[in-house]
Design a protein around this motif. Structure first.
Motif, PDB file in Angstrom:
ATOM      1  N   LEU A 465      -4.739  -0.686  -8.013  1.00 25.51           N
ATOM      2  CA  LEU A 465      -4.299  -0.903  -6.642  1.00 25.51           C
ATOM      3  C   LEU A 465      -5.530  -1.013  -5.761  1.00 25.51           C
ATOM      4  O   LEU A 465      -6.295  -0.049  -5.615  1.00 25.51           O
ATOM      5  N   GLU A 466      -5.754  -2.211  -5.213  1.00 26.59           N
ATOM      6  CA  GLU A 466      -6.866  -2.411  -4.301  1.00 26.59           C
ATOM      7  C   GLU A 466      -6.430  -2.041  -2.887  1.00 26.59           C
ATOM      8  O   GLU A 466      -5.395  -2.506  -2.400  1.00 26.59           O
ATOM      9  N   LEU A 467      -7.225  -1.209  -2.244  1.00 21.59           N
ATOM     10  CA  LEU A 467      -7.028  -0.907  -0.830  1.00 21.59           C
ATOM     11  C   LEU A 467      -8.076  -1.698  -0.064  1.00 21.59           C
ATOM     12  O   LEU A 467      -9.269  -1.370  -0.084  1.00 21.59           O
ATOM     13  N   ARG A 468      -7.644  -2.779   0.596  1.00 20.78           N
ATOM     14  CA  ARG A 468      -8.554  -3.682   1.275  1.00 20.78           C
ATOM     15  C   ARG A 468      -8.751  -3.213   2.712  1.00 20.78           C
ATOM     16  O   ARG A 468      -7.832  -3.293   3.532  1.00 20.78           O
ATOM     17  N   LEU A 486      -4.976  11.470  -4.578  1.00 21.82           N
ATOM     18  CA  LEU A 486      -3.640  11.608  -4.014  1.00 21.82           C
ATOM     19  C   LEU A 486      -2.942  10.248  -3.920  1.00 21.82           C
ATOM     20  O   LEU A 486      -1.761  10.112  -4.260  1.00 21.82           O
ATOM     21  N   ILE A 487      -3.677   9.219  -3.478  1.00 24.34           N
ATOM     22  CA  ILE A 487      -3.085   7.879  -3.390  1.00 24.34           C
ATOM     23  C   ILE A 487      -2.701   7.381  -4.783  1.00 24.34           C
ATOM     24  O   ILE A 487      -1.630   6.798  -4.975  1.00 24.34           O
ATOM     25  N   SER A 488      -3.566   7.630  -5.767  1.00 26.19           N
ATOM     26  CA  SER A 488      -3.262   7.220  -7.142  1.00 26.19           C
ATOM     27  C   SER A 488      -2.022   7.918  -7.668  1.00 26.19           C
ATOM     28  O   SER A 488      -1.165   7.297  -8.318  1.00 26.19           O
ATOM     29  N   LEU A 489      -1.902   9.204  -7.393  1.00 24.91           N
ATOM     30  CA  LEU A 489      -0.749   9.966  -7.868  1.00 24.91           C
ATOM     31  C   LEU A 489       0.545   9.441  -7.265  1.00 24.91           C
ATOM     32  O   LEU A 489       1.552   9.249  -7.966  1.00 24.91           O
ATOM     33  N   LYS A 490       0.529   9.163  -5.972  1.00 25.92           N
ATOM     34  CA  LYS A 490       1.759   8.711  -5.321  1.00 25.92           C
ATOM     35  C   LYS A 490       2.120   7.290  -5.749  1.00 25.92           C
ATOM     36  O   LYS A 490       3.303   6.963  -5.916  1.00 25.92           O
ATOM     37  N   ALA A 491       1.118   6.428  -5.923  1.00 26.03           N
ATOM     38  CA  ALA A 491       1.402   5.073  -6.399  1.00 26.03           C
ATOM     39  C   ALA A 491       1.931   5.110  -7.833  1.00 26.03           C
ATOM     40  O   ALA A 491       2.873   4.382  -8.184  1.00 26.03           O
ATOM     41  N   SER A 492       1.355   5.985  -8.667  1.00 23.52           N
ATOM     42  CA  SER A 492       1.820   6.116 -10.051  1.00 23.52           C
ATOM     43  C   SER A 492       3.259   6.607 -10.103  1.00 23.52           C
ATOM     44  O   SER A 492       4.064   6.151 -10.920  1.00 23.52           O
ATOM     45  N   ALA A 493       3.579   7.560  -9.196  1.00 24.96           N
ATOM     46  CA  ALA A 493       4.934   8.094  -9.169  1.00 24.96           C
ATOM     47  C   ALA A 493       5.950   7.015  -8.815  1.00 24.96           C
ATOM     48  O   ALA A 493       7.066   6.988  -9.353  1.00 24.96           O
ATOM     49  N   ARG A 494       5.564   6.107  -7.914  1.00 27.91           N
ATOM     50  CA  ARG A 494       6.519   5.086  -7.485  1.00 27.91           C
ATOM     51  C   ARG A 494       6.661   3.946  -8.493  1.00 27.91           C
ATOM     52  O   ARG A 494       7.723   3.340  -8.608  1.00 27.91           O
ATOM     53  N   LEU A 495       5.599   3.661  -9.250  1.00 29.81           N
ATOM     54  CA  LEU A 495       5.646   2.536 -10.193  1.00 29.81           C
ATOM     55  C   LEU A 495       5.956   2.963 -11.617  1.00 29.81           C
ATOM     56  O   LEU A 495       6.216   2.125 -12.475  1.00 29.81           O
TER      57      LEU A 495
END
Length: 537
Positions: A465-468, A486-495
């Motif tokens: 996930l690129e954060l531009r 934290l961002i990685s954990l939440k993105a992983s949880a959603r996908l």
């Protein structure tokens, strides 16, 4: 005339008291040695024996024939105190005699020597109810009482007693009585009264007594008067209007399976049968507490369980829930119970509570989000990840335009090599940014507000996930391990898969562009040199 069981079977000696051996042994030793204090303070929860111990102590100090520190209960002094006819032993309720004038009258009478017994005894129950001026009036006589005077104070709220009083009394803490001790005493009373009490029913009553033997005897009295024949577990639940272990376990299993329909059906069935919804939630709170113990302290869980259900019965439920979910559920149930005292819609409140337990995604409260994240973390650890397919997809974002100063620049190498942005489930970026705004530190959460020109945009490339970022400042603020994790954990949880997060500054030109620009400049300069040489020739 019928006498309540808790009054009929009130202990008459220290040896009759249940579950307070440390207190009773110390008092017996003081009585035998003659080293009595002039003031005692008995503390502890209700129904644990404070007032009974005070009455036994008042008899023991005045008994004509004491037996190993216990009163004989047969001499004139003991019988007079038991019957309440002894004017030298006074029991005062501080809740109704809490004024300074009441204490002044007590202080004036206390100086007179006893007329019937050896010591004048004042038992002040619920002493914390005295006003501050009453405490001050009592202070002097407690500090320097006459030889013939003994004060015994009792309270359930020790923190409300002034330190000046505490320091002048010998303090004894009465512990909650264990379930086994209460059940054993209930079986003894039932045998004496001819009540056919089943052993497992005695354990249920002991658990409901919550450490207070008086409450246990009152519950036994209530159940025995409402039924004939054997007093079984089912009859206890029916008499007291509570759901019972089986119904509560079924409800908890439905909640663990996220089956809101079954859970609400069980609640409405209990309501239709006239069972108390508060009692149902109380049982559920006890069960959640046991599940939390089993989840966080599996080795010691057997000795710490409340007894609402056996460990083998609830272990499958504990395996389905994370510790974060259990904490969220416990808080939700406790908040609902707290609101019961001031609401007239208990059925609706209970149903809403159960619905929130089954579907925590209905609320955006931090506790709910944490519960859902903990569930995903457990799934990631175990490898049991379930991802539901979505029928509609939209791109996470539109292609970002190039920076104004890059219009004439050649395309970026990564734009040529990397594949196009894949489509994601509906609302992924909107939901993710809302989640991040609720969870990230306050100094960076503002980067994720949605606007026409957002400071951060997202693009997914495979499992990255690129954060531009719109500036180097934004990138520096986000480039911290705790934020990226934290961002990685939440993105992983959603996908439903492991997602890595990288930061990209869209205003910075990659090094390959700089090198290409240098090559072009070098080429132009070389052409100019060649042209100059041609002219000179």
């Amino acid at each position: 005339m019928y006498q309540a069981l808790y009054r009929k079977y009130r202990p008459q000696t220290f040896d009759d008291m249940v579950g307070q051996q440390a207190v009773t042994q110390t008092l017996k030793t003081q009585l035998i040695s003659g080293k009595l204090s002039h003031a005692y303070l008995f503390t502890g929860s209700r129904g644990t024996g404070k007032t009974s111990a005070a009455k036994i102590l008042s008899k023991a100090v005045n008994c004509e024939n004491p037996i190993d520190g216990n009163p004989c209960c047969r001499c004139a002094s003991c019988m007079a105190i038991d019957s309440g006819s002894c004017m030298d032993v006074l029991e005062i309720d501080a809740a109704s005699n809490n004024g300074v004038d009441n204490v002044r009258d007590l202080r004036d009478d206390a100086v007179y020597t006893p007329s019937q017994v050896k010591k004048r005894v004042y038992i002040i129950d619920e002493v914390h109810m005295l006003s501050m001026s009453a405490f001050n009036a009592l202070l002097k006589i407690i500090e320097e009482p006459p030889e013939h005077l003994l004060f015994i104070l009792a309270t359930t709220e020790l923190h409300k007693v002034p330190a000046t009083i505490l320091s002048r009394c010998q303090r004894f803490a009465f512990r909650r009585i264990g379930q086994e001790d209460i059940a054993s005493r209930l079986q003894y009373v039932a045998y004496q009264e001819g009540i056919d009490l089943a052993p497992n029913a005695a354990m249920v009553l002991a658990r409901l007594a919550d450490g207070g033997l008086r409450d246990g005897l009152s519950l036994l009295d209530q159940c025995a008067s409402a039924t004939t024949g054997e007093l079984s577990v089912d009859r206890v639940y029916s008499c007291l209007g509570i759901a019972g272990i089986q119904d509560c376990a079924q409800l908890m299993a439905a909640i663990a399976n996220k089956d809101a329909k079954t859970a609400l059906t069980l609640v409405n069935r209990s309501y239709a049968e006239g069972k108390d919804l508060r009692a149902l939630l109380d049982e559920l709170a006890c069960l959640l507490r046991d599940l939390m113990v089993m989840k966080t302290a599996p080795r010691e869980s057997i000795s710490l369980l409340s007894g609402v259900a056996s460990g083998t019965d609830i272990q499958p439920i504990a395996d389905k829930l994370s510790a974060g979910e259990l904490v969220y559920m416990m808080n939700t149930v406790q908040q609902t119970l707290h609101a019961f005292s001031s609401t007239g819609t208990r059925r609706m409140d209970a149903e809403l509570c159960i619905l929130n337990l089954c579907q925590p995604e209905l609320t955006l409260a931090a506790e709910s989000i944490n519960a859902r994240l903990c569930r995903v973390e457990d799934q990631l650890k175990s490898g049991n990840i379930v991802v539901k397919a979505q029928s509609a997809v939209i791109p996470i974002e539109e292609e970002l335009p190039s920076a104004p100063d890059d219009r004439d620049a050649p395309p970026l190498m990564e734009e040529i090599v990397q594949p196009s942005v894949p489509e994601l489930p509906v609302g992924f970026w909107t939901d993710l940014t809302a989640d991040l705004r609720a969870s990230l530190p306050i100094n960076v959460r503002g980067f994720f507000f949605q606007s026409q020109n957002p400071q951060v945009n997202g693009a997914l490339k495979g499992d990255v996930l690129e954060l531009r970022c719109d500036s180097s400042f934004t990138l520096r603020e986000l480039d911290k391990p705790e934020i990226l994790n934290l961002i990685s954990l939440k993105a992983s949880a959603r996908l439903g898969r492991q997602i890595r997060v990288v930061l990209v500054d869209i205003t910075a030109r990659p090094s390959i562009n700089r090198n290409m620009s240098q090559l072009l400049d070098f080429g132009r300069a070389h052409s100019d040199i060649v042209r100059i040489k041609d002219k000179n020739q």
